[in-house]
Motif scaffolding. Structure first.
Motif, short mmCIF file in Angstrom:
data_model
loop_
_atom_site.label_atom_id
_atom_site.label_comp_id
_atom_site.label_asym_id
_atom_site.label_seq_id
_atom_site.Cartn_x
_atom_site.Cartn_y
_atom_site.Cartn_z
N PRO A 131 0.85 -1.21 0.00
CA PRO A 131 0.00 0.00 0.00
C PRO A 131 0.88 1.25 0.00
O PRO A 131 1.84 1.35 0.76
CB PRO A 131 -0.80 -0.13 1.30
CG PRO A 131 -0.06 -1.11 2.14
CD PRO A 131 0.75 -1.98 1.24
N PHE A 132 0.56 2.19 -0.87
CA PHE A 132 1.36 3.41 -1.00
C PHE A 132 1.44 4.19 0.32
O PHE A 132 2.50 4.68 0.70
CB PHE A 132 0.78 4.32 -2.09
CG PHE A 132 1.09 3.87 -3.48
CD1 PHE A 132 2.31 4.21 -4.07
CD2 PHE A 132 0.18 3.14 -4.22
CE1 PHE A 132 2.60 3.81 -5.36
CE2 PHE A 132 0.46 2.73 -5.51
CZ PHE A 132 1.68 3.06 -6.09
N HIS A 133 0.30 4.31 1.00
CA HIS A 133 0.24 5.22 2.14
C HIS A 133 0.88 4.65 3.41
O HIS A 133 1.21 5.37 4.32
CB HIS A 133 -1.22 5.58 2.45
CG HIS A 133 -1.99 4.43 3.01
ND1 HIS A 133 -2.35 3.34 2.27
CD2 HIS A 133 -2.46 4.19 4.27
CE1 HIS A 133 -3.02 2.49 3.02
NE2 HIS A 133 -3.09 2.97 4.24
N ILE A 153 -5.10 7.79 -5.38
CA ILE A 153 -4.81 6.91 -4.25
C ILE A 153 -5.32 7.48 -2.93
O ILE A 153 -5.91 6.77 -2.12
CB ILE A 153 -3.30 6.59 -4.18
CG1 ILE A 153 -2.99 5.58 -5.29
CG2 ILE A 153 -2.88 6.06 -2.82
CD1 ILE A 153 -1.54 5.42 -5.61
N LEU A 154 -5.13 8.79 -2.74
CA LEU A 154 -5.54 9.38 -1.47
C LEU A 154 -7.05 9.62 -1.38
O LEU A 154 -7.57 9.91 -0.31
CB LEU A 154 -4.77 10.68 -1.21
CG LEU A 154 -3.25 10.52 -1.08
CD1 LEU A 154 -2.61 11.84 -0.68
CD2 LEU A 154 -2.89 9.44 -0.06
N SER A 155 -7.74 9.49 -2.50
CA SER A 155 -9.19 9.69 -2.45
C SER A 155 -9.94 8.41 -2.10
O SER A 155 -11.12 8.43 -1.77
CB SER A 155 -9.70 10.24 -3.79
OG SER A 155 -9.53 9.27 -4.79
N LEU A 158 -8.34 4.60 3.01
CA LEU A 158 -7.00 4.08 3.29
C LEU A 158 -7.03 3.11 4.46
O LEU A 158 -7.55 3.43 5.54
CB LEU A 158 -6.05 5.26 3.55
CG LEU A 158 -5.92 6.25 2.39
CD1 LEU A 158 -5.16 7.51 2.79
CD2 LEU A 158 -5.25 5.58 1.18
N ASP A 159 -6.46 1.97 4.22
CA ASP A 159 -6.47 0.87 5.18
C ASP A 159 -5.55 1.18 6.38
O ASP A 159 -4.37 1.47 6.20
CB ASP A 159 -5.97 -0.37 4.43
CG ASP A 159 -6.02 -1.62 5.27
OD1 ASP A 159 -6.83 -1.67 6.21
OD2 ASP A 159 -5.22 -2.55 4.98
N LYS A 160 -6.11 1.12 7.59
CA LYS A 160 -5.28 1.35 8.77
C LYS A 160 -4.64 0.03 9.19
O LYS A 160 -5.21 -0.76 9.93
CB LYS A 160 -6.12 1.95 9.92
CG LYS A 160 -5.28 2.55 11.03
CD LYS A 160 -6.01 3.69 11.76
CE LYS A 160 -5.14 4.28 12.89
NZ LYS A 160 -4.00 5.05 12.37
N ARG A 161 -3.41 -0.22 8.69
CA ARG A 161 -2.75 -1.50 8.91
C ARG A 161 -2.35 -1.70 10.37
O ARG A 161 -2.40 -2.80 10.90
CB ARG A 161 -1.48 -1.58 8.05
CG ARG A 161 -1.71 -1.45 6.56
CD ARG A 161 -1.71 -2.76 5.85
NE ARG A 161 -0.71 -3.68 6.37
CZ ARG A 161 -0.50 -4.89 5.89
NH1 ARG A 161 -1.22 -5.31 4.87
NH2 ARG A 161 0.41 -5.68 6.41
N PHE A 191 3.41 -0.23 8.40
CA PHE A 191 2.92 -1.34 7.59
C PHE A 191 2.80 -2.59 8.45
O PHE A 191 1.78 -3.26 8.46
CB PHE A 191 3.88 -1.58 6.43
CG PHE A 191 3.46 -2.67 5.48
CD1 PHE A 191 2.20 -2.64 4.89
CD2 PHE A 191 4.32 -3.71 5.17
CE1 PHE A 191 1.81 -3.64 4.00
CE2 PHE A 191 3.93 -4.72 4.28
CZ PHE A 191 2.68 -4.68 3.71
N GLU A 192 3.86 -2.88 9.17
CA GLU A 192 3.85 -3.99 10.11
C GLU A 192 4.36 -3.46 11.44
O GLU A 192 5.31 -2.68 11.48
CB GLU A 192 4.81 -5.11 9.65
CG GLU A 192 4.57 -5.58 8.26
CD GLU A 192 4.10 -7.01 8.21
OE1 GLU A 192 3.42 -7.45 9.16
OE2 GLU A 192 4.43 -7.69 7.23
N GLN A 193 3.73 -3.90 12.50
CA GLN A 193 4.16 -3.51 13.83
C GLN A 193 5.64 -3.83 14.02
O GLN A 193 6.10 -4.89 13.60
CB GLN A 193 3.29 -4.27 14.86
CG GLN A 193 3.22 -3.65 16.23
CD GLN A 193 2.61 -2.25 16.21
OE1 GLN A 193 1.56 -2.02 15.64
NE2 GLN A 193 3.30 -1.30 16.83
#
Lengths: 256, 256
Positions: A131-133, A153-155, A158-161, A191-193
């Protein structure tokens, strides 16, 4: 959506975590009816883009892709060029390194390398969509992407990973401006904890961003000394790969 | 031909000798009108399967292919598995080696290796399409292919590449029977003048032929001793690759 686009969109459903998909599942995930999916998959199979395997006739990516990939690599050898640098960088820094490649509105892992220095390391997956963000690679690429792509992409939602993932578009736009000013992107647990990564953009054929080079380390290991080395090394190597790809750094990055 | 098939058939026009093609040329070579080609190429471009480059907006294979290729290799790693064997075999025999892969009714080069032993050697090209009837690899694959594929290929006009190329279908069918009996295919100047090659089939996921392993040497260097070594080595290595691909040799090949 035209017929060809429908067929190609079905290929997007295949991933590392879902390398084989049955007809029912393809229909469910695409929202197309089974008859349509069957017809499109048969067209794709005819050209070797997918193939069916096993008693349950699951679909997977087919061998026809490989000729095109070999041809792509001969013409634009990002993967082969990047491979050596990714390996050298992993050894130099002692952490996991990877190169991702942008294709339209997708960013995915192209090649990666591990270091043998530590027993614990950040692990990567082949052909993973990033994911870009939420990734330093994605943010590095977005910074130098066309406005239309950034807006698109920003519209979208956005997934809160993780609890640290930035999902506020205006906060992300501020971050892109900071990245543009300093020349690298950074993500701590976005992206990952517990993964700290830094990334720098790679350009090809002029000032077109084609991907990013990144280093990822466990958060606990990244002290200020390692962080500085990661940032300097990722920028230096991204510059070297860019040179080999006949790319040109934007002026802002060209005079460090 | 359906829309998707039309789009995918355009991708077939790209090759090592023609990695970039303009709209007019795509239209000419496909027999489709420019408006149709333009629309199909735009669909393909949207998914990163092709991209346009340069001031003259030539098309070439795009980056979107790479994610699928990485995924294919993760799922069915013929190329990575073959690479090491191809390299080892080139060293062992001192001649050029390669692995080709079949996809539908096409056979193309997947990977190859040169030996440093001799100043002259047979050279290979990436992603080259190999005619079934004119190469030892093609004949090795045909021997173990479905009757429908053999019939389809032998019913088309066969290109006489050199004065030695077999183009008579019944003569080729006889040759396939001989190959089946002895387990390897051989071609002397059938594809390129003065190239002597031997090839053995590779099987994957059961008794499905997925390609061939071949050794190619200049005709002048292939005395009886080298020829015997080439034949024994190519069969042995093809068997090893088949094992790694979870393939099974047909019974006729399994007990040498």
């Amino acid at each position: 959506m035209g017929t060809t686009s429908k067929a190609l969109s079905l290929l997007r459903l295949f991933s590392n975590s879902q390398p084989e998909i049955g007809l029912t599942e393809l229909s469910r995930q695409s929202g197309m009816n089974k008859a349509t999916v069957y017809r499109l998959m048969s067209d794709l199979a005819e050209y070797g883009f997918v193939e069916q395997v096993g008693a349950d006739r699951m679909y997977r990516i087919g061998p026809g892709i490989m000729r095109l990939a070999v041809l792509r690599e001969t013409t634009v050898p990002l993967r082969s060029i990047a491979k050596e640098h990714v390996r050298a960088l992993a050894e130099e820094i002692g952490e996991t390194t990877h190169v991702s490649q942008v294709s339209g509105d997708e960013l995915s892992t192209l090649t990666y390398a591990y270091s043998a220095k530590h027993g614990t390391r950040v692990t990567m997956e082949d052909a993973e969509r990033l994911p870009f963000h939420a990734t330093s690679s994605g943010l590095a690429v977005l910074t130098y992407s066309k406005v239309a792509l950034v807006d698109a992409i920003l519209s979208k939602p956005l997934d809160k990973r993780t609890s640290h993932t930035m999902v506020d578009p205006s906060q992300i736009r501020d971050e892109l401006r900071r990245i543009s000013a300093r020349g690298y992107a950074e993500s701590v647990s976005g992206f990952e904890q517990d993964v700290h990564s830094v990334a720098a953009p790679i350009f090809a054929g002029g000032a077109t961003v084609c991907g990013a080079l990144a280093i990822a380390a466990p958060v606990g290991r990244v002290n200020e000394a390692l962080r500085s080395r990661m940032i300097a090394a990722v920028q230096e190597r991204a510059r070297m790969i860019t040179d080999l790809m006949a790319g040109a750094m934007p002026v802002s990055l060209d005079s460090p």
